[in-house]
Design a protein around this motif. Structure first.
Motif, PDB file in Angstrom:
ATOM      1  N   ASN A  51       0.863  -1.166   0.000  1.00 48.70           N
ATOM      2  CA  ASN A  51       0.000   0.000   0.000  1.00 48.70           C
ATOM      3  C   ASN A  51       0.908   1.227   0.000  1.00 48.70           C
ATOM      4  O   ASN A  51       1.548   1.538   1.002  1.00 48.70           O
ATOM      5  CB  ASN A  51      -0.902   0.005   1.230  1.00 48.70           C
ATOM      6  N   ASN A  64       1.257  -5.592   3.243  1.00 46.94           N
ATOM      7  CA  ASN A  64       0.076  -6.259   3.812  1.00 46.94           C
ATOM      8  C   ASN A  64       0.062  -7.708   3.343  1.00 46.94           C
ATOM      9  O   ASN A  64       0.233  -7.974   2.153  1.00 46.94           O
ATOM     10  CB  ASN A  64      -1.200  -5.574   3.330  1.00 46.94           C
ATOM     11  N   THR A  66      -2.374 -11.288   3.956  1.00 42.68           N
ATOM     12  CA  THR A  66      -3.540 -11.906   4.594  1.00 42.68           C
ATOM     13  C   THR A  66      -3.682 -13.334   4.096  1.00 42.68           C
ATOM     14  O   THR A  66      -3.251 -13.680   2.993  1.00 42.68           O
ATOM     15  CB  THR A  66      -4.848 -11.147   4.287  1.00 42.68           C
ATOM     16  N   LYS A 116      -3.142 -12.000   9.582  1.00 49.58           N
ATOM     17  CA  LYS A 116      -2.923 -10.679   8.992  1.00 49.58           C
ATOM     18  C   LYS A 116      -1.569 -10.139   9.415  1.00 49.58           C
ATOM     19  O   LYS A 116      -1.130 -10.349  10.549  1.00 49.58           O
ATOM     20  CB  LYS A 116      -4.008  -9.702   9.431  1.00 49.58           C
ATOM     21  N   ARG A 118       0.745  -6.397   8.768  1.00 52.27           N
ATOM     22  CA  ARG A 118       0.827  -5.057   8.190  1.00 52.27           C
ATOM     23  C   ARG A 118       1.973  -4.329   8.872  1.00 52.27           C
ATOM     24  O   ARG A 118       1.902  -4.011  10.058  1.00 52.27           O
ATOM     25  CB  ARG A 118      -0.469  -4.289   8.392  1.00 52.27           C
TER      26      ARG A 118
END
Length: 148
Positions: A51, A64, A66, A116, A118
Motif C-alpha cells: 500500500n 500487507n 492476509t 494478517k 501489516r
C-alpha cells in the motif's frame, strides 16, 4: 582367578560405574527434541500487496499479507514474523507463522483462523512472499502488486 585378580576386577568395575554416573547424560538421537511441528491443518486465500497511498501521516509503503489457516482448536494466537530475503531484485522474502496455543483445555474442532500482517515495507517491491510454518512452506505468494 586369584583373589587379587577378582579384587582388581571389582575395583575397576566400581571406578567405571562411578565415572559413568558422573558423566553428563546425552540423549540418544531419537530423544533429542525435533523442531516444533506446524499445528496448521490447511491453508488458503493468501494474498500480499504494497500500500503506497500518499497522504498525511503516511509512513511510506506498507506491506500487507492476509490468509486463512485451519487450526485444530479455537483460540490460537497467530503472528507472521518477517524473515530473510534473497539477494535478487526485487527480492523474495520469507515469513514465519508463529502459532501460540491457548491456555488450558480446549475443544478439538477444526477452526478457520485469519492471519494478517501489516508493517512498513522493507523493499520497494517484492518478487514473492513465502509463508513458513515449522519446517514446511504453507504458502507462496507470487504476485505482490503495489496499490496507489
Amino acid at each position: 582367578m586369584s583373589g587379587r585378580g577378582i579384587r582388581a576386577m571389582f575395583a575397576a568395575t566400581v571406578v567405571a560405574s562411578a565415572l559413568t554416573a558422573c558423566a553428563p547424560k546425552v540423549a540418544p538421537k531419537s530423544e533429542v527434541a525435533a523442531p516444533a511441528a506446524c499445528p496448521v491443518i490447511a491453508s488458503r486465500g493468501w494474498s500480499a500487496w504494497l500500500n503506497a497511498m500518499p497522504g498525511p501521516g503516511a509512513m511510506g509503503p506498507m506491506l500487507n499479507i492476509t490468509g486463512e489457516v485451519d487450526m485444530s482448536a479455537p483460540g490460537f494466537r497467530l503472528e507472521l514474523v518477517a524473515g530473510p530475503a534473497d539477494r535478487a531484485m526485487p527480492p523474495s522474502q520469507r515469513f514465519r507463522l508463529v502459532a501460540t496455543a491457548p491456555d488450558g483445555m480446549m475443544t478439538q474442532v477444526v477452526t478457520p483462523t485469519p492471519v494478517k500482517y501489516r508493517e512498513k515495507a522493507t523493499y520497494p517491491s517484492y518478487r514473492s512472499i513465502m509463508i513458513l510454518c515449522g519446517e514446511r512452506a504453507i504458502a507462496t505468494i507470487t504476485e505482490v502488486p503495489t496499490v496507489y
